[in-house]
Each structure stands twice: as C-alpha cells, then as structure tokens.
Design an enzyme around this catalytic site. Structure first.
Site, short mmCIF file in Angstrom:
data_model
loop_
_atom_site.label_atom_id
_atom_site.label_comp_id
_atom_site.label_asym_id
_atom_site.label_seq_id
_atom_site.Cartn_x
_atom_site.Cartn_y
_atom_site.Cartn_z
N LYS A 1 -0.22 5.68 -2.46
CA LYS A 1 -0.41 4.30 -1.54
C LYS A 1 0.73 4.50 -0.49
O LYS A 1 1.88 4.58 -0.95
CB LYS A 1 -0.27 3.07 -2.51
CG LYS A 1 -1.03 3.20 -3.47
CD LYS A 1 -2.52 3.03 -3.25
CE LYS A 1 -3.62 3.00 -4.51
NZ LYS A 1 -5.08 3.22 -3.79
N LYS B 1 -17.30 2.08 -5.09
CA LYS B 1 -16.79 0.93 -6.16
C LYS B 1 -17.63 0.12 -6.51
O LYS B 1 -18.30 -0.65 -5.96
CB LYS B 1 -15.63 0.33 -5.36
CG LYS B 1 -14.22 1.14 -5.27
CD LYS B 1 -13.00 0.31 -4.94
CE LYS B 1 -11.53 1.07 -5.17
NZ LYS B 1 -10.63 0.75 -4.28
MG LIG Z 1 -8.74 2.88 -1.89
#
Ligand SMILES: [Mg+2]
Length: 373
Positions: A165, A271
């Site tokens: 991240k 997702k």
């Molecule tokens: Mg992502």
C-alpha cells in the site's frame, strides 16, 4: 426449493494487525460484518457475508448494509434460491445499487444451491481449474523497513503475492516515501512472487508522475488503483511504465466495459461484495476473460464466509489470468466458521464439500439482529 426464512447477524471483526493504514491518512481497527442465513423450506441453510472496509473505502458502510438487507429480504421470501440470476434481478428491481447488501444474500443462495445439488459452489460456477491459487498479502502503509519485514513474514507463511500500500500526503513525505516503500518491499523478491503496488485511489496524476520519476529502473510490479477518477487514471495509464490494474474504480459491469473500451488497464481486482455477490462476479469474470484482463479475486475484507466465496470463484478463473486470491480471514481475529480449503505450497483449492463448505460457529454470531419469515 423455496426460501422460508432469512436471518441477519452483525458481528465485529477486529483487524489482526492492530491499525490498518491506507492512503490519504485513512485508518481502520475493526470491521463490522453483516452475515445472512437463508433457510429453505426443506430446512437446508445457506450463508453469506458482507463486510465493508469501514465507511471510507468504497460507497458502503455496515449500517447501510443492514438497512438495505431489511429492504431486500422480504422480497426474497418464497423465491427458489437456486435461480441465482432471477434472485439477482429481483434484488435490482427492489433496490437500486447497494451491492454490498445484495452480495450477502446472493452468496447465501449459492451456498444453498450447492447444498441442494451436493456440489461445491466452484463446480456450479463453471468448474475448478485444479491449479492451486497463490495467496496475496495486504501490506498496509508504514515505515519502509517495517513494511519490508511484514512482506518477509507473509513470505515465510507461504504467500506468493504481495499488495504494497502506498499513497502518502506530501506533508508526510509524499512520493519520495512511497518510492522508498516500493524499493524496500521488492528488495528480497523471490522467484515466483508477484507484487502489486496499490494506492487505493490515493494518488493524483501529479503525485503518480512524480513517483515514477523517483523509482529506479527494472522494478517488476503492477500498479493498482492509482487514482479516484477516470481522468486521472487515464493520465497515469499514459505516463506509467508499469502495467495497471483497476480496483475501486471498476466495481460493476458497466465500469468494466468502460475500462475495456478505453484500454484503461491490464487487469482488475474482482471483489465479490462491491460487485454484488457471486452472480455478478461470475459475469465480470467472463467479461474480463473475454478481454484478456488479468484478475485478482478478493473482497473488501471479511471473515471465513467471505474467504470461502473468494476461493470458490477464484478457482474458476483460468490460471493464465488469475494472479492470486485474498485470504480475508487472515486480516481479522474473529473466526465465524470452519473453512478448510485444500492447501499446498503453490496455494489453495476449494474444499470438495457441498455449497461453500462452511461449518458456521453460530455461538460466535449471537442472536439475529433481524429475521424474516
Ligand atoms: Mg486494491
């Protein structure tokens, strides 16, 4: 088979790493899961979960999930849960959007469908490839060397994919710190590993271009979700020497078709919850496959029920397009069910048991917060 009753449970899932730090200063410590039990007229039960990643990740939050399920559940009573496309259409006719709520109900229908046939959900979704699926870590932002250590920890536990991240405010170091994080996390790379650098839509096209100019040549990674808008993402796509995959920007069929039309990406993060469950995810899998987009199969977060849905869907993606799956249950400390995928050195495969293959721990769930029959 008819849907006789629906129960909704809500439980807190503490993050397993203390505080999760995301781009633009967002932090998370606990996630609220909405878990649905659908009971058919023969007494069979199916389970589904929706766990938004707080309220600032995608347009979903736990109170909203509950409110939307309260609207949807009564409409589903008396429906045949095996008619997953009909159920999905009915939910769209009952409530516009709110895919997170639809996902929990849709997944529970697939679990029932599997149990009614004696087959695992992966078989009903098209059949498993039988190629073990690598797991991907989720390395939240922090000090570069500390992030490198967390990559090493996941490597030692068999993870072959790593999601690094980034997305730091200029006041906290900006692109220079992000560049240090990327270099540190890729420093110990082993053969067979695959790296994502995921900004979670936390960059502007300006900060992305500055980041590219600070990185040394020869780094092998894929950039994920650099920016929150199409304009910025397309600008980054043009300027980037790295392959790009979409996540937050592409959650429904139309987004995906738009991305393909614009050649905006080389892949996308499929997702299950933002898509609205396994039924729309199956469709998105096929659209992406037709376009030759690579996929990671994931969810926002979630417990063992979410992980089970991911594993069954991921197992049906052709191996040349599937990069990895997310073990959501590894990100939280509460266990909601026994779920035992087949594990090997190369990754995981779905269990052979019917439906999602879950043994729910109903004591952990407590009493339902709402019921319909
Ligand atoms: Mg992502």
């Amino acid at each position: 088979m008819k849907i006789a009753s629906i129960d909704l449970f809500q439980v807190a899932l503490p993050y397993s790493g203390g505080t999760y730090r995301l781009s633009r200063g967002r932090t998370y410590e606990t996630f609220t899961a909405s878990i649905v039990r659908i009971t058919a007229d023969d007494g069979t039960t199916g389970w589904g979960e929706s766990t938004p990643f707080g309220s600032t990740y995608v347009a979903a939050h736990p109170a909203g999930t509950r409110a939307a399920i309260e609207m949807l559940a009564p409409a589903l009573l008396g429906m045949d849960p095996r008619q997953v496309d009909r159920i999905s259409s009915l939910m769209d006719e009952t409530l516009l959007g709110h895919n997170d709520a639809k996902a929990a109900l849709d997944i529970a229908c697939w679990d029932l469908f599997g149990k009614s046939t004696g087959l695992p959900v992966s078989e009903l979704l098209g059949g498993r490839t039988n190629v073990p699926m690598p797991l991907i870590s989720s390395i939240h932002t922090g000090d570069p060397e500390e992030m490198r250590a967390r990559v090493a920890d996941h490597r030692a536990r068999g993870y072959l994919g790593h999601s690094i991240k980034i997305g730091t405010h200029d006041r906290d170091g900006g692109p220079a710190v992000d560049a240090e994080r990327i270099v540190a996390c890729l420093a110990d790379r082993r053969p067979g590993e695959w790296f994502l650098v995921d900004a979670n839509a936390g960059l502007t096209s300006e900060t992305a271009r500055r980041l590219f100019s600070l990185l040394p040549d020869g780094l092998d990674f894929v950039l994920e979700s650099p920016c929150p808008t199409w304009r910025e993402t397309l600008a980054v796509r043009k300027a980037s020497p790295y392959p790009l995959i979409l996540d937050e920007l592409a959650t429904n069929d139309d987004d995906l078709i738009h991305a393909i039309e614009l050649d905006a990406a080389d892949g996308f993060g499929l997702k299950v919850t933002p898509a609205g469950g396994l039924t729309p995810s199956r469709r998105q899998r096929d659209i992406a496959r037709a376009a030759g987009l690579i996929m990671t199969v994931q969810d926002t977060v979630g417990s063992d029920i979410s992980y089970a849905a991911i594993v069954h869907l991921g197992a049906t993606v052709p191996p040349e397009l599937l990069r990895c799956v997310l073990k959501t249950s590894d990100m939280v400390t509460l266990t909601t069910a026994a779920f035992e995928p087949i594990e090997s050195e190369g990754g995981v495969l779905p269990p052979e048991s019917p439906g999602l293959g879950l043994e729910i721990d109903e004591e952990v769930l407590g009493a339902p917060v709402a019921s319909w029959s």
